[in-house]
Design an enzyme around this catalytic site. Structure first.
Site, mmCIF file in Angstrom:
data_model
loop_
_atom_site.group_PDB
_atom_site.id
_atom_site.type_symbol
_atom_site.label_atom_id
_atom_site.label_comp_id
_atom_site.label_asym_id
_atom_site.label_seq_id
_atom_site.Cartn_x
_atom_site.Cartn_y
_atom_site.Cartn_z
ATOM 1 N N GLU A 92 -13.020 5.167 -17.446
ATOM 2 C CA GLU A 92 -12.656 4.881 -16.055
ATOM 3 C C GLU A 92 -11.444 5.666 -15.585
ATOM 4 O O GLU A 92 -11.291 5.911 -14.382
ATOM 5 C CB GLU A 92 -12.440 3.370 -15.851
ATOM 6 N N LYS A 112 5.269 -8.370 15.387
ATOM 7 C CA LYS A 112 6.732 -8.424 15.413
ATOM 8 C C LYS A 112 7.349 -7.230 14.676
ATOM 9 O O LYS A 112 7.017 -6.976 13.520
ATOM 10 C CB LYS A 112 7.223 -9.722 14.752
ATOM 11 N N HIS A 130 -11.407 4.951 -22.648
ATOM 12 C CA HIS A 130 -11.494 4.394 -21.289
ATOM 13 C C HIS A 130 -11.988 5.463 -20.313
ATOM 14 O O HIS A 130 -11.174 6.167 -19.715
ATOM 15 C CB HIS A 130 -10.122 3.910 -20.837
ATOM 16 N N CYS A 151 -13.851 0.088 -24.419
ATOM 17 C CA CYS A 151 -12.820 -0.212 -25.395
ATOM 18 C C CYS A 151 -13.042 -1.578 -26.054
ATOM 19 O O CYS A 151 -13.883 -1.685 -26.935
ATOM 20 C CB CYS A 151 -11.436 -0.091 -24.761
ATOM 21 N N GLY A 161 -9.350 -5.039 -23.201
ATOM 22 C CA GLY A 161 -8.617 -6.295 -23.306
ATOM 23 C C GLY A 161 -7.892 -6.396 -24.634
ATOM 24 O O GLY A 161 -8.099 -5.579 -25.529
ATOM 25 N N GLY A 190 0.785 -1.234 0.000
ATOM 26 C CA GLY A 190 0.000 0.000 0.000
ATOM 27 C C GLY A 190 0.812 1.277 0.000
ATOM 28 O O GLY A 190 0.355 2.298 0.516
#
Ligand code: GLN
Length: 532
Positions: free
Chosen positions: A508, A176, A506, A375, A348, A5
């Site tokens: 997104e 730990k 795209h 796409c 893809g 992260g």
């Protein structure tokens, strides 16, 4: 350490500092030789995130853009290959004026030049730089050397934050700190001292262990920040602020103390948890398998875009990742799609799973299940329509069948040349291009504007020779390139389908938590309307 992260940590720090009113920018360094992330297999590397200027980068850049709500330029991403390429180019141009060009200092100097240029371009008061990989590995050593040189030159202007994993081995059940201690020493051996340590663990770190890490890693206990696993990544900046990370960093950097004004973010996080109605979406892709693990990181921007749109409408989002190959083998029956409010097929490449995707499109079109194709998902929709509605049997994309009788999706002439000469890295149609929208369409209704700009990453396009036939059969090309040659959005009229839309670009990549993407929102709305 890689995979725990760091990207979200940097993004969160960026958000915190931005919320304090500082101008920030963020850079990602990837230590591999690839010039960019575009040539890597998604199952190995995860999503390729495309910037406005077309650079193909690591998915962390997407996290930065989403958390900072800021678009970032190419200079903010570098790999070892990119750095060497520039140094070698300069050497070939005699720009080193006969000098020996050395790994040290010339490579770190180029790294520093890029960092400083990115800061300057963004007029940033704080520039965040994420060094990828894990401390102690060979690959990132020149980047650590760059950091050391920067710190040596301007000690008060550089803060070193180490993200470290603090395991709680199941057999012991105790947290730990040893791995963190060793990581700090390894960092020391690169000439760097961690000012702040983000202790990534499954649980919050307790006072005793903060003390221990501080003592053995040579920092202050209050500079050891708890970074426990959280329900959602959006909680991370809020958690960091509980430990006062923002003020710690501004103190170290000698910046004025200011309040963190987070209101919009907090409201978004609250919405993300309090959705009332559930929306179920199936994402039908293929890059899921990695040994016996299922990856969804490959579609992280798609997932984030779905989330922000759902949360913006106060919905609770349930996503299922379905493998298109399973629809080919029969392992999954098409009828399972009926369980979902909507189906999305993301981008893809190549032949695997394609026929499965086409079957899925046919099913959702016929069963009036809201469909959103991104796409490749748009290209599949065009192929399906050509085959089953226009009647062009065997229609295909030349990406899969070069000899198809009906190449409804085909390469552009300039792309043909690149493919023939094997010029494949960074040569697709990449980055932001404008499109003009047709009035009265789903797209226009969603965007509420005539002209849009969206990011692309593809080599193939709807073949202009088939546009008329497809239109005559009812398909609407609601978004076109300004010169009218390229189809950017394909859709079906609402009279025949509640929501059937595909984009050659795209969308997104431009969705943000605080600014959901209009097409994703329209998709959600259509789903909710349908299931009323
Ligand atoms: N493989 C297709 C092309 O190159 C689609 C690419 C994508 O989905 N990003 O055009």
């Amino acid at each position: 350490m890689s995979g725990i992260g760091k990207g979200v940590s940097i993004s969160s720090i960026g958000l915190i500092l931005k919320s304090k009113g500082f101008r920030v920018t963020a850079l990602k360094i990837d230590p591999y030789i690839n010039i960019d992330a575009g040539t890597m297999n998604p199952t190995e590397h995860g999503e390729v995130f495309v910037l406005d200027d077309g650079y193909e980068t690591d998915q962390d850049m997407g996290n930065y853009e989403r958390f900072l709500d800021q678009s970032l330029p190419e200079i903010n991403y570098m790999t070892t290959g990119r750095v060497y390429q520039e140094v070698i180019r300069r050497e070939r141009n005699l720009e080193y004026k006969g000098k020996n060009v050395e790994v040290v200092p010339d490579i770190p100097l180029e790294v520093i030049r890029r960092i400083e240029l990115a800061a300057k371009q963004a007029r940033a008061e704080v520039t965040l730089v994420e060094i990828g990989g894990t401390i102690g590995e060979y690959q990132n050593i020149i980047f650590l050397e760059a950091a050391r040189m920067m710190k040596q030159k301007s000690p008060d202007d550089v803060a070193v934050v180490m993200v470290s994993y603090v395991p709680i081995p199941g057999s012991i059940g105790e947290m730990k700190t040893k791995p963190t201690q060793y990581a700090a020493r390894t960092l020391n051996s690169a000439g760097l001292q961690a000012d702040v340590i983000l202790a990534r663990a499954s649980l919050p770190i307790d006072a005793k262990r903060k003390e221990k890490i501080a003592t053995f890693c040579n920092t202050r206990p209050d500079h050891v920040i708890s970074a426990p696993d959280v329900e959602s990544i959006y909680d991370i900046p809020i958690n960091f602020e509980k430990d006062g990370l923002g003020n710690i960093l501004t103190d170290i950097l000698g910046l004025p103390k200011r309040k963190t004004n987070f209101k919009d973010w907090i409201a978004f996080v609250r919405k993300s948890k309090n959705g009332n109605r559930e929306v179920r979406i199936a994402v039908v892709g293929k890059y899921f398998d990695s040994g016996s693990f299922v990856l969804s990181d490959v579609y992280i921007s798609v997932l984030e875009a779905l989330k922000s749109a759902a949360y913006g409408l106060n919905l609770k989002l349930k996503i299922a990742y379905l493998n298109s190959k399973d629809f080919e083998s029969g392992k999954l029956k098409l009828a399972v799609l009926k369980r979902y409010g909507g189906v999305l097929i993301p981008g893809g490449f190549g032949a695997t799973g394609v026929e499965g995707k086409i079957k899925v499109v046919e099913f959702v079109r016929k069963n009036k299940i809201p469909y959103f194709g991104l796409c490749y998902g748009m290209q599949m929709a065009v192929i399906e329509y050509a085959r089953n509605v226009v009647g062009l049997k065997g229609a295909n994309t030349t990406e899969i069948n070069k000899k198809t009788t009906y190449p409804v999706i085909d390469v552009m002439p300039d792309q043909k040349e690149k493919i023939e000469n094997n010029k494949l890295g960074g040569t697709m149609r990449l980055g932001a291009y404008p499109a003009i929208l047709k009035r009265g369409t789903l797209a226009h209704e969603a965007y509420k504007t005539n002209k849009i700009s969206e990011r692309h990453r593809h080599r193939y396009e709807v073949n202009p020779e088939y546009v008329e036939k497809l239109q005559e059969a009812g398909m609407i090309f609601s978004g076109m390139s300004p010169d009218g040659r390229l189809c950017e959005i394909a859709e079906l009229p609402r009279s025949v389908h509640p929501f059937f839309l595909g984009t050659q670009f795209h969308p997104e990549f431009k969705a943000r938590p605080l600014a959901p993407h209009p097409l994703f929102t329209a998709f959600m709305r259509a789903i909710m309307k349908q299931s009323k």
